[in-house]
Design a protein around this motif. Structure first.
Motif, mmCIF file in Angstrom:
data_model
loop_
_atom_site.group_PDB
_atom_site.id
_atom_site.type_symbol
_atom_site.label_atom_id
_atom_site.label_comp_id
_atom_site.label_asym_id
_atom_site.label_seq_id
_atom_site.Cartn_x
_atom_site.Cartn_y
_atom_site.Cartn_z
ATOM 1 N N ILE A 243 61.196 75.041 -15.402
ATOM 2 C CA ILE A 243 61.868 73.948 -14.699
ATOM 3 C C ILE A 243 60.801 72.882 -14.448
ATOM 4 C CG2 ILE A 243 62.958 73.309 -12.492
ATOM 5 C CD1 ILE A 243 64.874 74.863 -14.286
ATOM 6 N N ALA A 244 61.193 71.607 -14.539
ATOM 7 C CA ALA A 244 60.218 70.521 -14.388
ATOM 8 C C ALA A 244 60.485 69.721 -13.123
ATOM 9 C CB ALA A 244 60.279 69.612 -15.611
ATOM 10 N N VAL A 245 59.422 69.110 -12.609
ATOM 11 C CA VAL A 245 59.515 68.199 -11.456
ATOM 12 C C VAL A 245 58.914 66.872 -11.898
ATOM 13 C CG1 VAL A 245 58.631 67.784 -9.127
ATOM 14 C CG2 VAL A 245 59.377 70.081 -9.772
ATOM 15 N N ASN A 246 59.603 65.764 -11.644
ATOM 16 C CA ASN A 246 59.046 64.472 -12.066
ATOM 17 C C ASN A 246 58.023 63.949 -11.051
ATOM 18 O OD1 ASN A 246 60.386 63.100 -10.008
ATOM 19 N ND2 ASN A 246 62.077 62.414 -11.305
ATOM 20 N N GLU A 247 57.399 62.801 -11.370
ATOM 21 C CA GLU A 247 56.285 62.284 -10.545
ATOM 22 C C GLU A 247 56.742 61.887 -9.142
ATOM 23 O OE1 GLU A 247 57.834 60.561 -12.810
ATOM 24 O OE2 GLU A 247 58.289 58.629 -11.871
ATOM 25 N N ARG A 248 58.061 61.755 -8.948
ATOM 26 C CA ARG A 248 58.580 61.428 -7.611
ATOM 27 C C ARG A 248 58.899 62.686 -6.806
ATOM 28 N NH1 ARG A 248 62.157 56.674 -10.019
ATOM 29 N NH2 ARG A 248 63.781 58.249 -10.152
ATOM 30 N N GLY A 249 58.648 63.855 -7.393
ATOM 31 C CA GLY A 249 58.914 65.115 -6.695
ATOM 32 C C GLY A 249 60.365 65.552 -6.810
ATOM 33 N N GLU A 250 61.092 64.975 -7.783
ATOM 34 C CA GLU A 250 62.496 65.373 -7.988
ATOM 35 C C GLU A 250 62.574 66.468 -9.057
ATOM 36 O OE1 GLU A 250 64.039 60.808 -7.106
ATOM 37 O OE2 GLU A 250 63.672 61.507 -9.154
ATOM 38 N N VAL A 251 63.381 67.497 -8.752
ATOM 39 C CA VAL A 251 63.511 68.627 -9.683
ATOM 40 C C VAL A 251 64.524 68.281 -10.769
ATOM 41 C CG1 VAL A 251 64.141 71.070 -9.889
ATOM 42 C CG2 VAL A 251 62.959 70.260 -7.838
ATOM 43 N N LEU A 252 64.134 68.462 -12.026
ATOM 44 C CA LEU A 252 65.082 68.276 -13.141
ATOM 45 C C LEU A 252 65.811 69.598 -13.345
ATOM 46 C CD1 LEU A 252 63.016 65.922 -13.799
ATOM 47 C CD2 LEU A 252 63.555 66.351 -16.181
ATOM 48 N N THR A 253 67.103 69.560 -13.600
ATOM 49 C CA THR A 253 67.821 70.812 -13.843
ATOM 50 C C THR A 253 67.383 71.389 -15.190
ATOM 51 O OG1 THR A 253 69.630 69.690 -14.956
ATOM 52 C CG2 THR A 253 69.879 70.037 -12.581
ATOM 53 N N GLY A 254 67.650 72.680 -15.381
ATOM 54 C CA GLY A 254 67.315 73.342 -16.649
ATOM 55 C C GLY A 254 68.001 72.691 -17.838
ATOM 56 N N ASP A 255 69.237 72.195 -17.639
ATOM 57 C CA ASP A 255 69.977 71.477 -18.698
ATOM 58 C C ASP A 255 69.150 70.328 -19.261
ATOM 59 O OD1 ASP A 255 72.362 71.658 -16.306
ATOM 60 O OD2 ASP A 255 72.863 72.480 -18.276
ATOM 61 N N ARG A 256 68.538 69.591 -18.332
ATOM 62 C CA ARG A 256 67.827 68.360 -18.729
ATOM 63 C C ARG A 256 66.474 68.688 -19.360
ATOM 64 N NH1 ARG A 256 70.944 64.269 -17.131
ATOM 65 N NH2 ARG A 256 69.424 62.648 -17.586
ATOM 66 N N VAL A 257 65.829 69.755 -18.873
ATOM 67 C CA VAL A 257 64.590 70.210 -19.519
ATOM 68 C C VAL A 257 64.917 70.582 -20.966
ATOM 69 C CG1 VAL A 257 62.869 72.059 -19.563
ATOM 70 C CG2 VAL A 257 63.495 70.995 -17.378
ATOM 71 N N PHE A 258 65.984 71.338 -21.135
ATOM 72 C CA PHE A 258 66.424 71.764 -22.473
ATOM 73 C C PHE A 258 66.704 70.538 -23.355
ATOM 74 C CE2 PHE A 258 70.392 73.446 -24.850
ATOM 75 C CZ PHE A 258 69.649 73.725 -25.986
ATOM 76 N N ALA A 259 67.433 69.564 -22.803
ATOM 77 C CA ALA A 259 67.813 68.381 -23.584
ATOM 78 C C ALA A 259 66.570 67.603 -24.026
ATOM 79 C CB ALA A 259 68.733 67.494 -22.754
ATOM 80 N N LEU A 260 65.617 67.400 -23.104
ATOM 81 C CA LEU A 260 64.410 66.641 -23.440
ATOM 82 C C LEU A 260 63.576 67.372 -24.487
ATOM 83 C CD1 LEU A 260 63.348 65.416 -19.872
ATOM 84 C CD2 LEU A 260 64.050 63.962 -21.798
ATOM 85 N N VAL A 261 63.418 68.676 -24.286
ATOM 86 C CA VAL A 261 62.609 69.462 -25.217
ATOM 87 C C VAL A 261 63.274 69.508 -26.605
ATOM 88 C CG1 VAL A 261 61.830 71.819 -25.686
ATOM 89 C CG2 VAL A 261 61.413 70.803 -23.464
ATOM 90 N N ALA A 262 64.602 69.588 -26.624
ATOM 91 C CA ALA A 262 65.325 69.586 -27.907
ATOM 92 C C ALA A 262 65.063 68.265 -28.644
ATOM 93 C CB ALA A 262 66.822 69.785 -27.679
ATOM 94 N N LEU A 263 65.101 67.185 -27.893
ATOM 95 C CA LEU A 263 64.861 65.859 -28.476
ATOM 96 C C LEU A 263 63.460 65.796 -29.099
ATOM 97 C CD1 LEU A 263 66.693 63.421 -28.539
ATOM 98 C CD2 LEU A 263 65.700 62.636 -26.394
ATOM 99 N N GLN A 264 62.486 66.338 -28.391
ATOM 100 C CA GLN A 264 61.103 66.330 -28.873
ATOM 101 C C GLN A 264 60.930 67.262 -30.079
ATOM 102 O OE1 GLN A 264 58.512 64.612 -28.232
ATOM 103 N NE2 GLN A 264 56.807 65.835 -29.010
ATOM 104 N N HIS A 265 61.456 68.480 -29.963
ATOM 105 C CA HIS A 265 61.228 69.500 -30.991
ATOM 106 C C HIS A 265 61.967 69.183 -32.292
ATOM 107 C CE1 HIS A 265 60.119 73.412 -32.524
ATOM 108 N NE2 HIS A 265 61.374 73.722 -32.770
ATOM 109 N N LEU A 266 63.119 68.530 -32.176
ATOM 110 C CA LEU A 266 63.967 68.332 -33.359
ATOM 111 C C LEU A 266 63.861 66.925 -33.938
ATOM 112 C CD1 LEU A 266 67.196 70.081 -31.968
ATOM 113 C CD2 LEU A 266 65.440 71.101 -33.415
ATOM 114 N N ARG A 267 62.916 66.118 -33.402
ATOM 115 C CA ARG A 267 62.931 64.685 -33.735
ATOM 116 C C ARG A 267 62.801 64.401 -35.221
ATOM 117 N NH1 ARG A 267 58.206 66.300 -32.136
ATOM 118 N NH2 ARG A 267 56.270 65.425 -32.944
#
Ligand code: MG
Length: 450
Positions: A243-267
């Protein structure tokens, strides 16, 4: 005899439900299942009971004629990698993942580095219930050696992800658990300044509970802001989820971690296939559309995603709890590689984590539940189907109702006497409305059938 295997192998309170005797029997039954030969990799997390259970599992395996490679204390994805890397016939992981420290678990892995399918677990269960495990003659007892799996694993990741140019400051919170030996070192090697939080190994998990839920990540969120860090990373107890936390201290849900990583891995992949469950946010559909790819939705849980991959293939798999599987790496959720991919993406984008997250559409979710006796679940589901018959329905797992501006998932829990109600929409008020509609219909059906 009660069912031994749940969704994640055998789980129970250490020394009470999950005893050395049962661990021995599981080891001996696995050896029998493997026809009393072959090489089995055994890894464990750092819970107080893990070494004790490891000794018992290894005794069972060697008594049954299997040779054992002991990997020692490793995160689950390292075991999965090692099975393939060392060419083992199977693997055993001793961990209870995100459960409290008094629990432990034993899970079996195939030679492909994925968890055993249900049919193989049933075979093991039958061997145990019939006490049909075989001990071999003295001259065929298995041998035992130790191997370092962590360094080859980290080197393999570093071979695929180049050192990042931008000096990122990352706070890593491993819950005093297994990820502590991997992620801080890996991110340092990638060129990050790493601040570790709860990364001293302690099987009692004194820093925070092993489940990386937002309420358990308040210290991490505070630390990210206080240190002026670019990113916070949190794992569960065996580091197969991130699970990730952004620079403002907000927790990203697992859905969004998955979505971002998918975008990076499959680019760079053409028309990738993304495998996920019916409970994952629509944000993954937006990612697929951007990549010209496709989303396949399975039942909830890691085993369903792995089963789909085994039969039909795919490029990446993921769940809403932050578990991501990179199928060209291993068919096992890998929170450590997920963290590395997030760092790679953040560094190459030149953006802040919050800005990167904002490149994806925002969705609002409501997750509720209502009590429902197990005996009513099937009939409640049928009644719900009738009530929503005018809509587009998906019966993959429970009932998913798709609306023009959101969706609703009504799903009976497999382990508790409850029905879950998930709603998602682009507008917060609409998500709330859909959740209320779902709960109203659920309650009406349960009341009518009680
Ligand atoms: Mg886990």
């Amino acid at each position: 005899m009660p069912k031994l295997f749940g969704t994640f192998g055998v789980r129970g309170v250490s020394n009470l439900e999950l005893t050395p005797k049962l661990a021995f029997e599981l080891g001996a039954a696995l050896a029998t299942h493997l026809r009393n030969r072959g090489v089995v990799a055994v890894g464990h997390d750092n819970r107080t009971s893990s070494e004790m259970l490891e000794h018992a599992v290894v005794a069972g395996l060697t008594a049954g004629g299997c040779d054992v490679v002991k990997l020692g204390m490793v995160p689950t994805p390292v075991l999965s990698f090692a099975i393939k890397h060392l060419g083992c016939d199977a693997g055993v992981m001793i961990t209870a993942s995100h459960n409290p420290p008094e629990y432990n678990g034993i899970k079996f892995w195939g030679s492909d580095g994925a968890g055993f399918e249900r049919s193989r677990e049933l075979e093991i269960e039958e061997i145990i219930s019939a006490k049909a495990w075989r001990r071999v003659a003295w001259h065929r007892i298995g041998g035992c050696r130790s191997a370092d799996a962590l360094m080859p694993y980290l080197r393999a990741i570093l071979a695929t992800i180049p050192k990042v140019e931008r000096r990122l400051k990352v706070v890593v919170d491993c819950a005093n658990a297994a990820g502590s030996v991997a992620t801080p070192a890996l991110l340092s090697k990638l060129g990050c300044e790493v601040i570790s939080l709860n990364c001293q190994l302690d099987g009692r998990f004194p820093g925070r509970p092993a489940e990386p839920s937002p309420e358990n990540l308040k210290e991490l969120a505070k630390a990210v802001v206080a240190c002026g860090a670019d990113l916070g990373i949190a794992h569960d107890g065996d580091a197969d989820r991130t699970i990730a936390v952004n620079e403002r201290g907000e927790v990203l849900t697992g859905d969004r971690v998955f979505a971002l990583v998918a975008l990076q891995h499959l680019r760079e992949r053409k028309g990738p296939k993304i495998v996920t469950t019916v409970a994952t946010s629509s944000v993954i559909d937006d990612v697929a559309a951007r990549l010209d790819g496709e989303v396949v939705r399975t039942k909830v849980g890691e085993p369903a995603i792995v089963e789909y991959f085994r039969r039909h293939g795919g490029d990446i798999g993921g769940e809403e709890n932050g578990g991501v599987m990179f199928f060209d790496w291993t068919p096992c959720r890998d929170g450590i590689l997920t963290a590395a991919k997030l760092v790679e993406m953040l560094a190459s984008s030149g953006m802040k984590m919050s800005e990167l997250d904002e490149t994806l559409p925002q969705y609002h979710q409501r997750k509720l539940k209502v009590g429902c006796p197990d005996r009513l679940k099937v009939r409640v589901l049928k009644a719900l189907e009738k009530r929503f018959s005018g809509y587009e329905l998906d019966r993959t797992d429970g009932l998913r109702v798709d609306f023009e501006d959101g969706w609703l998932l009504l799903r009976p829990s497999g382990t508790e006497p409850i029905f879950r109600c998930f709603a998602e929409a682009r507008v917060a008020r609409r998500a709330e409305e859909l959740a209320r509609l779902g709960m109203r219909e659920l309650r009406a059906c349960i009341r009518k059938l009680s």
